[in-house]
Design a protein around this motif. Sequence first.
Motif, PDB file in Angstrom:
ATOM      1  N   CYS A 196       0.834  -1.202   0.000  1.00 19.29           N
ATOM      2  CA  CYS A 196       0.000   0.000   0.000  1.00 19.29           C
ATOM      3  C   CYS A 196       0.865   1.247   0.000  1.00 19.29           C
ATOM      4  CB  CYS A 196      -0.947   0.011   1.187  1.00 19.29           C
ATOM      5  SG  CYS A 196      -0.183  -0.274   2.768  1.00 19.29           S
ATOM      6  N   ALA A 252      -5.853   3.453   4.677  1.00 21.40           N
ATOM      7  CA  ALA A 252      -6.525   3.401   3.363  1.00 21.40           C
ATOM      8  C   ALA A 252      -7.796   4.234   3.400  1.00 21.40           C
ATOM      9  CB  ALA A 252      -6.862   1.966   3.016  1.00 21.40           C
ATOM     10  N   MET A 266     -12.068   6.195   5.959  1.00 18.67           N
ATOM     11  CA  MET A 266     -12.857   7.428   5.965  1.00 18.67           C
ATOM     12  C   MET A 266     -14.355   7.164   5.846  1.00 18.67           C
ATOM     13  SD  MET A 266     -10.357   9.420   3.370  1.00 18.67           S
ATOM     14  CE  MET A 266     -11.277  10.927   3.129  1.00 18.67           C
ATOM     15  N   GLU A 306     -18.024   6.574   6.432  1.00 21.74           N
ATOM     16  CA  GLU A 306     -18.701   7.045   7.633  1.00 21.74           C
ATOM     17  C   GLU A 306     -20.016   6.315   7.888  1.00 21.74           C
ATOM     18  OE1 GLU A 306     -18.911  11.047   6.280  1.00 21.74           O
ATOM     19  OE2 GLU A 306     -16.825  11.493   6.787  1.00 21.74           O
ATOM     20  N   ILE A 326       3.292   0.857  -6.274  1.00 20.28           N
ATOM     21  CA  ILE A 326       3.494   0.047  -7.491  1.00 20.28           C
ATOM     22  C   ILE A 326       3.315   0.957  -8.711  1.00 20.28           C
ATOM     23  CG2 ILE A 326       2.598  -1.885  -8.861  1.00 20.28           C
ATOM     24  CD1 ILE A 326       4.047  -2.733  -6.259  1.00 20.28           C
ATOM     25  N   ASN A 331     -12.116  12.749  -1.790  1.00 18.44           N
ATOM     26  CA  ASN A 331     -11.083  11.701  -1.753  1.00 18.44           C
ATOM     27  C   ASN A 331      -9.738  12.236  -1.258  1.00 18.44           C
ATOM     28  OD1 ASN A 331     -12.065   9.824  -4.768  1.00 18.44           O
ATOM     29  ND2 ASN A 331     -13.167  10.246  -2.897  1.00 18.44           N
ATOM     30  N   GLY A 365     -23.432   3.153   0.996  1.00 17.02           N
ATOM     31  CA  GLY A 365     -23.380   1.931   1.818  1.00 17.02           C
ATOM     32  C   GLY A 365     -23.065   0.688   1.005  1.00 17.02           C
ATOM     33  N   ASN A 366     -23.291   0.743  -0.310  1.00 20.18           N
ATOM     34  CA  ASN A 366     -23.030  -0.435  -1.143  1.00 20.18           C
ATOM     35  C   ASN A 366     -21.554  -0.605  -1.469  1.00 20.18           C
ATOM     36  OD1 ASN A 366     -25.544  -1.527  -1.299  1.00 20.18           O
ATOM     37  ND2 ASN A 366     -25.961  -0.937  -3.411  1.00 20.18           N
ATOM     38  N   LEU A 411     -16.794  -4.219  -1.060  1.00 19.56           N
ATOM     39  CA  LEU A 411     -15.397  -4.565  -0.734  1.00 19.56           C
ATOM     40  C   LEU A 411     -15.310  -5.936  -0.086  1.00 19.56           C
ATOM     41  CD1 LEU A 411     -14.263  -1.253   1.065  1.00 19.56           C
ATOM     42  CD2 LEU A 411     -14.331  -1.730  -1.386  1.00 19.56           C
TER      43      LEU A 411
HETATM   44  P1  FAD Z   1      -9.201   1.970  -0.449  1.00 14.86           P
HETATM   45  O1  FAD Z   1      -9.778   1.757   0.870  1.00 14.86           O
HETATM   46  O2  FAD Z   1      -9.081   3.350  -0.917  1.00 14.86           O
HETATM   47  O3  FAD Z   1      -7.766   1.419  -0.484  1.00 14.86           O
HETATM   48  C1  FAD Z   1      -6.915   1.673  -1.583  1.00 14.86           C
HETATM   49  C2  FAD Z   1      -5.566   1.165  -1.211  1.00 14.86           C
HETATM   50  O4  FAD Z   1      -4.762   1.118  -2.374  1.00 14.86           O
HETATM   51  C3  FAD Z   1      -4.793   2.031  -0.216  1.00 14.86           C
HETATM   52  O5  FAD Z   1      -4.176   1.188   0.711  1.00 14.86           O
HETATM   53  C4  FAD Z   1      -3.758   2.750  -1.071  1.00 14.86           C
HETATM   54  O6  FAD Z   1      -2.614   3.091  -0.352  1.00 14.86           O
HETATM   55  C5  FAD Z   1      -3.475   1.662  -2.079  1.00 14.86           C
HETATM   56  N1  FAD Z   1      -2.893   2.105  -3.340  1.00 14.86           N
HETATM   57  C6  FAD Z   1      -3.422   2.925  -4.277  1.00 14.86           C
HETATM   58  N2  FAD Z   1      -2.573   3.032  -5.316  1.00 14.86           N
HETATM   59  C7  FAD Z   1      -1.492   2.269  -5.025  1.00 14.86           C
HETATM   60  C8  FAD Z   1      -0.281   1.978  -5.698  1.00 14.86           C
HETATM   61  N3  FAD Z   1       0.007   2.500  -6.889  1.00 14.86           N
HETATM   62  N4  FAD Z   1       0.609   1.171  -5.097  1.00 14.86           N
HETATM   63  C9  FAD Z   1       0.378   0.639  -3.875  1.00 14.86           C
HETATM   64  N5  FAD Z   1      -0.774   0.873  -3.203  1.00 14.86           N
HETATM   65  C10 FAD Z   1      -1.690   1.675  -3.773  1.00 14.86           C
HETATM   66  N6  FAD Z   1     -18.848   3.720   1.158  1.00 14.86           N
HETATM   67  C11 FAD Z   1     -19.820   3.059   1.840  1.00 14.86           C
HETATM   68  O7  FAD Z   1     -20.245   1.996   1.436  1.00 14.86           O
HETATM   69  N7  FAD Z   1     -20.307   3.568   3.007  1.00 14.86           N
HETATM   70  C12 FAD Z   1     -19.876   4.732   3.518  1.00 14.86           C
HETATM   71  O8  FAD Z   1     -20.337   5.136   4.576  1.00 14.86           O
HETATM   72  C13 FAD Z   1     -18.867   5.465   2.810  1.00 14.86           C
HETATM   73  N8  FAD Z   1     -18.393   6.633   3.288  1.00 14.86           N
HETATM   74  C14 FAD Z   1     -17.374   7.270   2.626  1.00 14.86           C
HETATM   75  C15 FAD Z   1     -16.846   8.445   3.144  1.00 14.86           C
HETATM   76  C16 FAD Z   1     -15.812   9.100   2.498  1.00 14.86           C
HETATM   77  C17 FAD Z   1     -15.260  10.362   3.065  1.00 14.86           C
HETATM   78  C18 FAD Z   1     -15.302   8.574   1.303  1.00 14.86           C
HETATM   79  C19 FAD Z   1     -14.217   9.283   0.569  1.00 14.86           C
HETATM   80  C20 FAD Z   1     -15.808   7.402   0.778  1.00 14.86           C
HETATM   81  C21 FAD Z   1     -16.851   6.747   1.434  1.00 14.86           C
HETATM   82  N9  FAD Z   1     -17.385   5.561   0.928  1.00 14.86           N
HETATM   83  C22 FAD Z   1     -18.361   4.892   1.614  1.00 14.86           C
HETATM   84  C23 FAD Z   1     -16.764   4.908  -0.230  1.00 14.86           C
HETATM   85  C24 FAD Z   1     -15.799   3.855   0.256  1.00 14.86           C
HETATM   86  O9  FAD Z   1     -15.162   4.279   1.431  1.00 14.86           O
HETATM   87  C25 FAD Z   1     -14.733   3.540  -0.793  1.00 14.86           C
HETATM   88  O10 FAD Z   1     -15.341   3.322  -2.021  1.00 14.86           O
HETATM   89  C26 FAD Z   1     -14.000   2.288  -0.365  1.00 14.86           C
HETATM   90  O11 FAD Z   1     -13.474   2.433   0.922  1.00 14.86           O
HETATM   91  C27 FAD Z   1     -12.883   1.921  -1.329  1.00 14.86           C
HETATM   92  O12 FAD Z   1     -12.211   0.811  -0.783  1.00 14.86           O
HETATM   93  P2  FAD Z   1     -11.080   0.053  -1.576  1.00 14.86           P
HETATM   94  O13 FAD Z   1     -10.692  -1.120  -0.740  1.00 14.86           O
HETATM   95  O14 FAD Z   1     -11.529  -0.184  -2.963  1.00 14.86           O
HETATM   96  O15 FAD Z   1      -9.906   1.114  -1.630  1.00 14.86           O
END
Ligand code: FAD
Length: 639
Positions: A38, A45, A49, A51, A174, A222, A427-428, A433
Amino acid sequence: MVEVERHTYDVVVIGAGGAGLRAVIEARQRGLSVAVVCKSLFGKAHTVMAEGGCAAAMGNVASKDSWQVHFGDTMRGGKFLNNWRMVELHAKEAPDRVWELESYGALFDRTPDGRINQRNFGGHTYPRLAHVGDRTGLEIIRTMQQKIVSLQQEDHAQTGDYESRIKVFAECTITELLKDSSGAIAGAFGYWRESGRFVLFESPAVVMATGGIGKSYKVTSNSWEYTGDGHALALRAGANLINMEFIQFHPTGMVWPPSVKGILVTEGVRGDGGVLKNAEGKRFMFDYIPAVFKGQYAETEDEADQWLEDNDSARRTPDLLPRDEVARAINSEVKAGRDSPHGGVFLDIASRMPAEEIQRRLPSMHHQFKELADVDITKEMMEVGPTCHYVMGGIEVDPDTGSSCVPGLFAAGECSGGMHGSNRLGGNSLSDLLVFGRRAGLGASDYVQSLAQRPQVSPDDIAAAARIALAPFDPPDDPAAQENPYSLHMELQQSMHDLVGIIRHADEMERALVRLDEIRGRIHRVTVEGHRQFNPGWHLALDLRNMLLVCECVARSALMRTESRGGHTRDDHPDMVSAWRGTLLVCHLAGGDPVVPDVTVDAEPQQPMRPDLLALFEIEELQKYYTDDELAEHPGRKA
Ligand code: FAD
């Protein structure tokens, strides 16, 4: 010869958010060795965030809820463009994934009789979001990290080494995926952010879980990590991206002060009773119920308030229409001059419940507004407006296994596409994930276990990846031709904000493509000073090429889709067109420059929905979305 630190694993998971960690757990439980990489600190990550909560039809608060209702809500939210198989798996498996988290040690908020509590959110028929106050993502990540530590302890007991099967590589970015001569994934190349030294992961399977693209836009909820790396890495490796024209602008970001513009105000505020008002004090959402949702939402304030007390005796409040509808409504109010002092609208929770209750239910929001805007949300209204929040588009995957069209490349979470169609329901994502992180972990494990031999990384590819990464340290001879990565990034964000934003028009998108093309010409001249040790300018220079590639996909697809649907609204094509519903816009690599290659976008037909799932909807509703030909076989039509 370039100096590279080498590691070998069965599976490399890129990203340590919810999707990545769930994939790690699954692959390790199948007995494989897993690296999780990461670019931020482990635990930081984006998922942290989140909520409002995690959507799962558990039926704890509304016993009538079921996977079928969740399926229907998700398809409606995505305006029936979703990959229906993903929606089916998601709706069926989400409750088990939430329970499973509790078995790992999570503790969700409770109903008075001790069950996991669930809250209302936009587009969900019933209270469905399992939550921990307004800090749900934090609890999910904390729990999965704890599970990973417990697995590492088991590994230590067996092998004497905590990291024998799972190792975390934090603050490691990466920059390239590497393939063998047959075109299968062979590894991933990157650098340590602190030292700038190169690192190579040799592995037959990579699970991409890198999240979204929000930093391509000027106003976003973001964080700095969201630069579309996974989207761009996968595309450069030969995978397809779908639905890239669909960007979710969350209706409620902070609009003031400028330093925090875009920071999210959770939909949980409206889920718990908060209402939107314009400068005249009017609850304007009643004026914006679109034709496709007519009859499903309350038409008076009394009915909307009654629904909050009892979901069965009234229709839901239009404050909780899907996000695309609410964002457009706010945009219209602002354009009509009925905006708040800083160009947003008001969100009022203060007049809706006692101060102690607000502090108990929404502690982070209370803290956020007090600290950042000096507003006490228990006494005053918040000012809010749309902010770039989520990308519905992403890597095209097989729903069951998470595999892309590149052998050995898997994807899950926000960087994958299909599940949410043209618009995601709040929430979806958290449930997505968990469901698809697990499936991608399983898919990658099955793939690795089926291989007769391991793919080999070629030394030439390693050298090429290193050369591209170091290019920003090699300035053009003419100092006047040098480009600053920060300025170029701001230009990119401004172009996307102005020309491919919440409301789009062909002329503007054509201008955007001209600007992107111009940036593409200048990106080769991006120059950074200093050395490789923690050098944020260099990091941004490398992220920039990913953002540019992703922006091209967004702008090209958006120009091609001549209709308005979900997170894609066109001034010049304001209607939703049934013929477009069955069409996916698929971005492919078209060769050219290895730094920012060319992209082509092709229209391809969607798989028709399985008849038993189609039969879950009334024919009258489907007629709003489908063409007559598509509905010929529907039992309602035959009757
Ligand atoms: P992430 O949790 O973003 O993780 C991405 C990871 O990839 C990180 O560890 C990062 O460091 C890594 N990464 C990225 N690029 C690279 C690279 N090149 N090399 C190595 N590592 C890399 N969704 C809901 O369902 N309910 C909610 O209440 C909700 N609230 C939200 C509130 C906020 C403020 C935000 C911004 C979003 C919210 N969302 C919510 C959306 C949801 O949080 C995200 O869509 C979700 O967490 C994305 O998860 P992920 O595992 O795909 O990626």
